[in-house]
Design a protein around this motif. Structure first.
Motif, PDB file in Angstrom:
ATOM      1  N   ARG A  71       0.842  -1.200   0.000  1.00  0.00           N
ATOM      2  CA  ARG A  71       0.000   0.000   0.000  1.00  0.00           C
ATOM      3  C   ARG A  71       0.878   1.251   0.000  1.00  0.00           C
ATOM      4  NH1 ARG A  71      -3.046  -3.084   3.679  1.00  0.00           N
ATOM      5  NH2 ARG A  71      -2.130  -1.995   5.454  1.00  0.00           N
ATOM      6  N   ASP A  72       1.948   1.235   0.790  1.00  0.00           N
ATOM      7  CA  ASP A  72       2.868   2.377   0.839  1.00  0.00           C
ATOM      8  C   ASP A  72       3.484   2.634  -0.536  1.00  0.00           C
ATOM      9  OD1 ASP A  72       2.358   2.740   3.531  1.00  0.00           O
ATOM     10  OD2 ASP A  72       4.209   1.738   4.205  1.00  0.00           O
ATOM     11  N   ARG A  75       0.821   4.312  -2.734  1.00  0.00           N
ATOM     12  CA  ARG A  75       0.616   5.711  -2.320  1.00  0.00           C
ATOM     13  C   ARG A  75       1.759   6.583  -2.824  1.00  0.00           C
ATOM     14  NH1 ARG A  75      -0.357   3.493   2.838  1.00  0.00           N
ATOM     15  NH2 ARG A  75      -2.559   3.346   3.290  1.00  0.00           N
ATOM     16  N   TRP A  76       2.972   6.073  -2.710  1.00  0.00           N
ATOM     17  CA  TRP A  76       4.187   6.806  -3.061  1.00  0.00           C
ATOM     18  C   TRP A  76       4.273   7.092  -4.559  1.00  0.00           C
ATOM     19  CZ3 TRP A  76       7.967   4.570  -6.204  1.00  0.00           C
ATOM     20  CH2 TRP A  76       9.176   5.255  -6.284  1.00  0.00           C
ATOM     21  N   LEU A 121      -7.334   6.884  -5.735  1.00  0.00           N
ATOM     22  CA  LEU A 121      -5.980   6.922  -6.299  1.00  0.00           C
ATOM     23  C   LEU A 121      -5.879   7.936  -7.434  1.00  0.00           C
ATOM     24  CD1 LEU A 121      -5.129   3.093  -6.272  1.00  0.00           C
ATOM     25  CD2 LEU A 121      -4.562   4.830  -4.560  1.00  0.00           C
ATOM     26  N   LYS A 124      -2.785   9.719 -10.247  1.00  0.00           N
ATOM     27  CA  LYS A 124      -1.738   8.800 -10.687  1.00  0.00           C
ATOM     28  C   LYS A 124      -1.974   8.437 -12.153  1.00  0.00           C
ATOM     29  CE  LYS A 124      -1.361   6.821  -6.060  1.00  0.00           C
ATOM     30  NZ  LYS A 124      -0.105   7.492  -5.703  1.00  0.00           N
TER      31      LYS A 124
END
Length: 195
Positions: A71-72, A75-76, A121, A124
């Protein structure tokens, strides 16, 4: 721009791996790409099997501690690049298992009570690079574009990602598959791509 590359093929001698390397080479020469992370799902030993029981509930999947690292990464990332073969008209089960777990309610989207959810999201972009044995027009003509519909409409648009680009390379097991030209196309694209 931060870029996450998700590679899904069990063989590092494969053509998919050659495409992965061209993505990396081109990206390293692109001043607009600040950092690159590569997630090799097979090498990582990612478990694609969904488990729901009294301890693991589907509604809690968005906060499963076993998936926190992934998940990180999502997100990144400003740009998500997927490199995979098309087997039986769709991505490998390993990638689909990753998608099933990572693009969960509460993390990738939020139910609103209406027809469509709120995509979480947004902002992106995604690039899908896929190879197949059959001809390039096979998914469009024979499968009614099922692969692109699955990835763009059923997945990425649903979670708020509107910018999705596809490179579908066909006839890749043929000696006339023009591998060098196609690999160079990916290298050049990532050398100049912007968010």
């Amino acid at each position: 721009m931060n870029m996450l590359i998700i590679y899904t093929h069990p063989n590092h001698q494969s053509l998919s791996y050659a495409f992965l390397n061209e993505v990396i080479l081109g990206s390293k020469e692109n001043s607009g790409i600040e950092e690159i992370q590569v997630l090799d799902l097979y090498e990582e030993g990612f478990n694609p099997i969904l488990v729901f029981n009294e301890k693991k509930r589907r509604r809690d999947m968005h906060k499963d501690p076993d998936l926190a690292k992934y998940r990180d990464q999502l997100r990144w990332a400003d740009k998500i690049v997927l490199v995979y073969p098309i087997w039986w008209g769709r991505p490998p089960a390993m990638l689909m298992g990753y998608i099933d777990q990572m693009f969960a309610s509460g993390f990738a989207y939020k139910d609103t009570g209406g027809l469509l959810p709120q995509g979480l999201l947004k902002g992106k972009s995604v690039v899908c690079i896929s190879t197949m044995k059959g001809p390039a027009h096979y998914p469009l003509v024979w499968l009614n574009n099922a692969h692109k519909a699955l990835m763009r409409k059923a997945l990425f648009n649903y979670v708020g990602i509107k910018k999705v680009k596809f490179f579908e390379f066909g006839s890749m097991e043929s000696p006339r598959g023009r591998h060098t030209i196609k690999l160079n196309k990916i290298y050049r694209y990532f050398k100049t791509v912007r968010p």
